[in-house]
Design an enzyme around this catalytic site. Structure first.
Site, short mmCIF file in Angstrom:
data_model
loop_
_atom_site.label_atom_id
_atom_site.label_comp_id
_atom_site.label_asym_id
_atom_site.label_seq_id
_atom_site.Cartn_x
_atom_site.Cartn_y
_atom_site.Cartn_z
N GLY A 6 75.86 42.20 21.45
CA GLY A 6 76.34 42.29 22.83
C GLY A 6 76.46 40.92 23.46
N THR B 280 71.89 47.19 15.48
CA THR B 280 71.46 48.43 16.11
C THR B 280 72.55 49.49 15.95
OG1 THR B 280 72.39 47.87 18.29
CG2 THR B 280 70.12 47.16 17.83
N GLU C 43 75.57 35.81 14.50
CA GLU C 43 76.19 36.77 15.40
C GLU C 43 75.12 37.50 16.21
OE1 GLU C 43 78.82 40.87 15.50
OE2 GLU C 43 78.75 39.72 13.63
N GLY C 44 75.30 37.50 17.51
CA GLY C 44 74.36 38.16 18.39
C GLY C 44 74.61 39.65 18.49
N LYS D 208 83.66 40.97 18.76
CA LYS D 208 82.82 39.87 18.28
C LYS D 208 82.71 39.83 16.76
CE LYS D 208 78.32 40.12 19.02
NZ LYS D 208 78.65 41.40 19.67
N PRO E 220 94.77 39.69 17.18
CA PRO E 220 95.57 40.85 17.57
C PRO E 220 94.73 42.12 17.59
CG PRO E 220 96.05 40.21 15.30
CD PRO E 220 95.17 39.15 15.86
N ALA E 221 95.00 42.98 18.55
CA ALA E 221 94.30 44.25 18.63
C ALA E 221 94.44 45.00 17.31
CB ALA E 221 94.86 45.08 19.77
N LYS F 17 73.23 38.23 10.93
CA LYS F 17 73.20 39.19 12.03
C LYS F 17 71.75 39.25 12.51
CE LYS F 17 74.74 42.44 14.78
NZ LYS F 17 75.76 42.19 15.81
N GLY G 186 88.90 38.40 21.76
CA GLY G 186 88.58 39.25 20.62
C GLY G 186 89.63 40.28 20.26
#
Length: 239
Positions: free
Chosen positions: A112, A41, A109-110, A15, A200-201, A37, A170
């Protein structure tokens, strides 16, 4: 689209890196960008959080973080354990709306998934998106199991009258398995939303210059990129 909410279908699915790619393409298109954000956490006070990581990869974007808690838990739980005030959806919406008066695009951005709780009353990122009336990008994993969680996320958004703008994968593996390849067709089908990109990873480990140069090729024109979903499906899909 002054505010865009970015949620994952779970944790560790790319994400933050997807948020960075969206920020990088918007910034390259000449738009001023802020990244909010909602709650960070699992990060110490002296460590860079997700918003700072987005800025490192994406470039000259404004960053904001409403709260930070040390334990790597859901924000409501982490706030309770730390003995600190939680973040409420109304605070997220208010902060995003203020940033939107000063920037062309605000990315929220959340933490999770969409329904991870931020406060004891059960407030979620979905509640903040409702208050903002903002479209939502769903960042999903590529492989087995993603269809269920991604469809549930899209359904929840629609049940609230929200617009799931589309799905970004993602982390697309260098050697995708059969499930990942089939999901290129199945994800748009089950969610009734388009694929908006595939990263891409390992893209988060690229140098910032390389990341910014390539980001447009990972996202569709809807997100200021050049990625062609159909061409990608033909090239990477079932064999």
């Amino acid at each position: 689209m002054a505010v865009l909410v970015i949620t994952g279908t779970g944790t560790e699915i790319g994400k933050t890196v997807a948020t960075a790619a969206i920020a990088a393409t918007a910034w390259a298109a000449g738009r001023s960008v802020a990244v909010l954000k909602a709650a960070q956490t699992g990060v110490r006070p002296d460590e860079a959080g997700d918003a700072e990581e987005v800025a490192r990869l994406a470039g000259a974007v404004t960053t904001a973080e409403l709260a930070r808690y040390p334990d790597p838990l859901a924000p409501a739980t982490a706030a309770r354990r730390a003995g600190r005030a939680p973040v409420h959806p109304a605070e997220i919406a208010e902060a995003a709306a203020k940033l939107a008066t000063e920037h062309d695009l605000v990315l929220v951005e959340g933490a999770g998934g969409l329904l991870v709780r931020f406060d004891p009353a059960g407030g979620t990122l979905a509640d903040a998106a409702e208050l903002l009336g903002a479209p939502v990008v769903i960042v999903a994993s590529a492989g087995l199991g993603t269809l269920n969680t991604t469809e549930l996320t899209a359904r929840e958004l629609r049940s609230r009258g929200l617009d799931p703008l589309g799905v970004v994968i993602g982390s697309w593996p260098a050697e995708p398995d059969l499930a990942s390849r089939c999901n290129l067709a199945d994800l748009p089908d089950v969610t009734r939303t388009p694929l908006l990109g595939a990263l891409p990873a390992g893209a988060g480990s690229w140098t910032p210059d390389a990341f910014r140069a390539a980001a447009r090729s990972w996202l569709t024109p809807r997100l200021d990129g050049t990625w062609d979903a159909e061409a990608f499906r033909v090239r990477e899909g079932p064999r």
